[in-house]
Scaffold this active site. Structure first.
Site, PDB file in Angstrom:
ATOM      1  N   SER A 221      -8.749 -57.585  42.808  1.00 15.34           N
ATOM      2  CA  SER A 221      -7.714 -57.687  41.782  1.00 15.34           C
ATOM      3  C   SER A 221      -6.579 -58.535  42.329  1.00 15.34           C
ATOM      4  O   SER A 221      -6.516 -58.825  43.508  1.00 15.34           O
ATOM      5  CB  SER A 221      -7.182 -56.308  41.427  1.00 15.34           C
ATOM      6  OG  SER A 221      -6.372 -55.843  42.485  1.00 15.34           O
ATOM      7  N   LYS A 222      -5.694 -58.902  41.418  1.00 14.99           N
ATOM      8  CA  LYS A 222      -4.552 -59.709  41.850  1.00 14.99           C
ATOM      9  C   LYS A 222      -3.744 -58.967  42.886  1.00 14.99           C
ATOM     10  O   LYS A 222      -3.142 -59.547  43.759  1.00 14.99           O
ATOM     11  CB  LYS A 222      -3.660 -60.001  40.665  1.00 14.99           C
ATOM     12  CG  LYS A 222      -4.323 -60.948  39.726  1.00 14.99           C
ATOM     13  CD  LYS A 222      -3.434 -61.284  38.598  1.00 14.99           C
ATOM     14  CE  LYS A 222      -4.319 -61.879  37.522  1.00 14.99           C
ATOM     15  NZ  LYS A 222      -3.610 -62.482  36.459  1.00 14.99           N
ATOM     16  N   ARG A 223      -3.711 -57.659  42.728  1.00 15.94           N
ATOM     17  CA  ARG A 223      -2.884 -56.898  43.652  1.00 15.94           C
ATOM     18  C   ARG A 223      -3.528 -56.785  45.027  1.00 15.94           C
ATOM     19  O   ARG A 223      -2.859 -56.737  46.029  1.00 15.94           O
ATOM     20  CB  ARG A 223      -2.576 -55.516  43.081  1.00 15.94           C
ATOM     21  CG  ARG A 223      -1.406 -55.554  42.126  1.00 15.94           C
ATOM     22  CD  ARG A 223      -1.329 -54.308  41.275  1.00 15.94           C
ATOM     23  NE  ARG A 223      -2.260 -54.386  40.148  1.00 15.94           N
ATOM     24  CZ  ARG A 223      -1.959 -54.929  38.982  1.00 15.94           C
ATOM     25  NH1 ARG A 223      -0.783 -55.433  38.776  1.00 15.94           N
ATOM     26  NH2 ARG A 223      -2.845 -54.968  38.015  1.00 15.94           N
ATOM     27  N   MET A 224      -4.868 -56.764  45.056  1.00 17.68           N
ATOM     28  CA  MET A 224      -5.511 -56.547  46.353  1.00 17.68           C
ATOM     29  C   MET A 224      -5.773 -57.818  47.145  1.00 17.68           C
ATOM     30  O   MET A 224      -5.479 -57.884  48.313  1.00 17.68           O
ATOM     31  CB  MET A 224      -6.814 -55.785  46.162  1.00 17.68           C
ATOM     32  CG  MET A 224      -6.522 -54.329  45.906  1.00 17.68           C
ATOM     33  SD  MET A 224      -7.984 -53.329  46.006  1.00 17.68           S
ATOM     34  CE  MET A 224      -8.567 -53.666  47.644  1.00 17.68           C
TER      35      MET A 224
END
Ligand code: GLU
Length: 482
Positions: free
Chosen positions: A255-258
């Protein structure tokens, strides 16, 4: 399948978080398609999610692409025939097409509140029915709509979806289809006047004359509603290609966050952009046949094709990136490597603004083969700093030998020599028989005294680069402390 031409492809990141490797791969593949076909690579910023957009994230996209050396032809910063290239600046365009759909009856206003929709959903769940919008507002009269508006309700706009099969020929995966009966009439304009991603994307991909929409597999499910929107608007459907899904090493979805950012973090961690491109290329594509894994951007331009894209999941294997990076570091010319190492040496505080590049090139030569990443220069502090004398290790190594006398003899043998590795080595070897030290005792103890540890690049070249004064001082310090 033949590519539709002229080739106009795009990368359309949402600047809601740091651009991750998935975006970088999409950028690379689209760039390659554009450049291979004399086409155009467009950068569009999909920023309709106004609450989550950040300027830093948009700036991060530009920085990332520049770092990778993937230049684009049209975009918010470059302009082009289809300005503006930021979706937030195109709202009037989307509204025009929403109106067109409302006028033709292909779409309708829905006044259901979030609570009402939630209640409907729960009831469907309880009755074990498919979860989808019931179509309650499908056939409201103008009078009913006005009454609901008068209640202060703000409508969304939904596309009227009839039950059928919708499908497309994916350039990587072949024919894919879905049943629209499970979709229900979906929202295309939110109650705050913002189009949903699927709607804005279709309008822009059409107006910007995108010939191939190529993106990650996580967007396959979006392609079906997008095709329904193309059809409703009477637009020609472009070609689609969906690359393999990219997973983290633990096989969770990236994900974008990871995923780390592709500029900020990877550049700072000491990865070369060339290595990153090389690595990204293999996350969903394989050259087939003879796999020479070190490929330049030119090689990729030569070899890349959608036919050789893979559909199995691509695992982001950082060890492979390290391996490719190390190979790339070894390929660099020494002055180039030294220049690229400068910021990392600075960061460790090993050098300041005033440095001697010629000297740094000599150091780079010695460590080049030992760097998986540029930031590994931190493992070689002894070219710049005085190491602690590992007294115990030297004593253990030389046990019954007279370490002090030995170091003194070595100092005497090398002190006035021309400071060259060959001379140094033969002088040290010439005292070896007098001392009666084994090779290991001799070279390891010297290495411990000069480098402060048991591992280093070849000893005499290191001693030459460390220099006469500092080498002699280090030996004397060892003598004093032993
Ligand atoms: N904005 C989408 C994203 O950031 C990409 C959309 C697309 O390529 O169609 O993932």
């Amino acid at each position: 399948m033949e590519l539709k031409r002229p080739v106009r492809v795009r990368m359309a990141p949402s600047p809601t978080g740091d651009a991750h490797v998935g975006h970088a791969r999409t950028a690379l593949y689209n760039y390659l398609l554009a450049r291979q076909n004399g086409g155009t690579f467009i950068l569009r910023i999909d920023d309709t999610d106004t609450k989550r957009n950040t300027e830093e994230a948009e700036a991060g996209v530009y920085r990332g692409l520049r770092w990778l050396g993937l230049d684009w032809d049209e975009g918010p910063d470059k302009g082009g025939p289809h300005v503006p290239y930021r979706q937030s600046e195109r709202l009037d365009i989307y509204h025009k097409y929403i109106q067109q759909l409302l006028d033709s009856g292909a779409a309708y206003e829905c006044f259901c509140t979030t609570e009402e929709l939630e209640a409907e959903r729960r009831a469907q769940m309880a009755a074990k029915e498919d979860i989808k919008y019931s179509g309650k507002c499908r056939n409201l009269t103008e009078q009913e709509r006005q009454a609901l508006r008068a209640e202060g309700r703000k409508p969304t706009v939904r596309l009227r979806v009839s039950n059928k099969k919708v499908g497309f020929h994916d350039l990587v995966r072949g024919w894919i289809e879905a049943d629209t009966s499970l979709m229900g009439d979906f929202i295309i304009l939110k109650s705050d006047g913002m189009p949903v991603y699927n709607f804005a994307t279709v309008v822009d991909d059409h107006l910007m004359q995108i010939s191939q929409v190529t993106r990650g597999a996580e967007h396959i499910s979006n392609t079906f509603p997008q095709i329904l929107i193309y059809e409703a608007l009477g637009f020609e459907v472009p070609q689609f290609a969906h690359f393999s899904l990219m997973l983290n090493e633990d096989r969770t979805k990236m994900s974008k966050r990871m995923g780390a950012t592709f500029v900020g973090e990877y550049a700072e961690m000491g990865y070369l952009p060339e290595a990153m491109l090389n690595f990204l290329a293999f996350l969903g594509w394989s050259p087939g046949g003879d796999e020479d894994e070190i490929l330049t951007l030119d090689d990729l331009l030569d070899k890349f094709s959608l036919e050789n894209c893979t559909v199995s999941n691509a695992i982001f294997d950082i060890k492979k990136l390290d391996w490719i990076n190390a190979k790339w570091i070894r390929r660099l010319e020494l002055p180039d490597l030294a220049q690229r190492l400068v910021p990392f040496w600075k960061k460790e505080g090993f050098i300041g603004e005033d440095y001697d590049l010629e000297h740094l090139i000599k150091i780079a030569r010695l460590i080049q083969e030992r760097l998986p990443r540029l930031d590994a220069v931190r493992d070689f502090p002894y070219f710049f700093r005085e190491p602690e004398v590992p007294v115990e290790e030297i004593q253990q190594l030389l046990k019954d030998k007279d370490a002090k006398a030995g170091f003194q003899a070595i100092i005497a043998a090398i002190r006035d020599l021309p400071w060259q590795e060959a001379e140094l080595e033969s002088a040290v070897r010439s005292v070896q028989s007098d001392l009666g030290w084994s090779n290991k005792e001799l070279f390891m103890s010297l290495r411990l005294a000069v480098c402060g540890g048991k591992v280093s690049p070849p000893l005499f070249p290191v001693i030459e680069v460390v220099g006469r004064q500092r080498t002699l001082q280090r030996l004397e310090r060892a003598i004093a402390q032993l």
